[in-house]
Design a protein around this motif. Sequence first.
Motif, PDB file in Angstrom:
ATOM      1  N   GLU A 248     -22.559  29.044 -13.700  1.00  8.52           N
ATOM      2  CA  GLU A 248     -23.079  29.257 -15.055  1.00  8.52           C
ATOM      3  C   GLU A 248     -22.182  28.532 -16.051  1.00  8.52           C
ATOM      4  OE1 GLU A 248     -23.939  32.820 -18.312  1.00  8.52           O
ATOM      5  OE2 GLU A 248     -23.993  33.286 -16.155  1.00  8.52           O
TER       6      GLU A 248
ATOM      7  N   ASN B 186     -30.047  23.723 -14.818  1.00  8.13           N
ATOM      8  CA  ASN B 186     -28.799  24.486 -14.797  1.00  8.13           C
ATOM      9  C   ASN B 186     -28.953  25.829 -15.501  1.00  8.13           C
ATOM     10  OD1 ASN B 186     -27.949  21.386 -15.011  1.00  8.13           O
ATOM     11  ND2 ASN B 186     -26.399  22.474 -13.846  1.00  8.13           N
ATOM     12  N   THR B 187     -28.110  26.781 -15.109  1.00  6.90           N
ATOM     13  CA  THR B 187     -27.976  28.039 -15.834  1.00  6.90           C
ATOM     14  C   THR B 187     -26.884  27.847 -16.880  1.00  6.90           C
ATOM     15  OG1 THR B 187     -28.597  29.330 -13.882  1.00  6.90           O
ATOM     16  CG2 THR B 187     -27.418  30.492 -15.641  1.00  6.90           C
TER      17      THR B 187
ATOM     18  N   THR C 204     -25.668  28.528 -21.364  1.00  3.15           N
ATOM     19  CA  THR C 204     -25.912  28.891 -22.760  1.00  3.15           C
ATOM     20  C   THR C 204     -25.345  27.783 -23.624  1.00  3.15           C
ATOM     21  OG1 THR C 204     -23.858  30.173 -22.887  1.00  3.15           O
ATOM     22  CG2 THR C 204     -25.877  31.368 -22.315  1.00  3.15           C
TER      23      THR C 204
END
Length: 245
Positions: free
Chosen positions: A174, A203-204, A206
């Motif tokens: 992540e 992709n994971t 934020t």
Amino acid sequence: MIIHNQVHDIPTPTGVMRTKVFKPQEQGTYPAIVFYSEIFQLTAPIERTAAMMAGHGFVVLVPEVFHELNPIGTVLGYDDAGKDKGNQDKWTKPLEHHDSDTQAMVEFITSQDYCTGKIGVMGVCIGGHLAYRAALNEHVLAACCLYATDIHSDKLPCEKGNDSFTRTKDIKAELQMIWGKQDPHVPDEGRMKIHLNLIASGNTFTWHEFNAQHAFMRDEGDRFDPALAMRVYGMAVELFNRTLS
């Protein structure tokens, strides 16, 4: 948590890599974070960030990222001479050597009885790129990448097709991508290029953009934003508490 630190000289295929390890003083086992510095290596602001993270219950390892190119213990100044030498090192060291450094740290971490074996990575500036790059290692579970330079430009030395932008699709960890909108080193078009590539690669991750300059986390100099730095530290701690527990 009260912490202490110690120095380890870790062998790598390209030479000894001095690494400073910050960890909670209380006995126990803790997840690990490899913290990659700026081009200036282990400066006082980098040490303070490592201590901040270790105080939240992590073992934090800070390697000398250009150990092959400098005498052990080299710390560059935040001045023109330090910037010139650090940039020269950045353009000299192949990404493949950073990969073998990361693997050496993984092997060190997994051999320590005070580590759980859960590993995250974090970095600032070129270190943000190295954290992104380290996320290619199968043992890395999460990466906090702070204003990562040179991902979008594909200028760091490496074998053809082995640049970090192209290898994004191989990252399983992540990612937490943090940027300053007023950062001239990663302009709007560069950030957009990385963002779209992450989406296309599945992709994971934020994505966080702030009204801030490059190096806004560094608590020396006129670009430091204390309130924003505190907020971002909290975001990083949340990421690693969640993914490394």
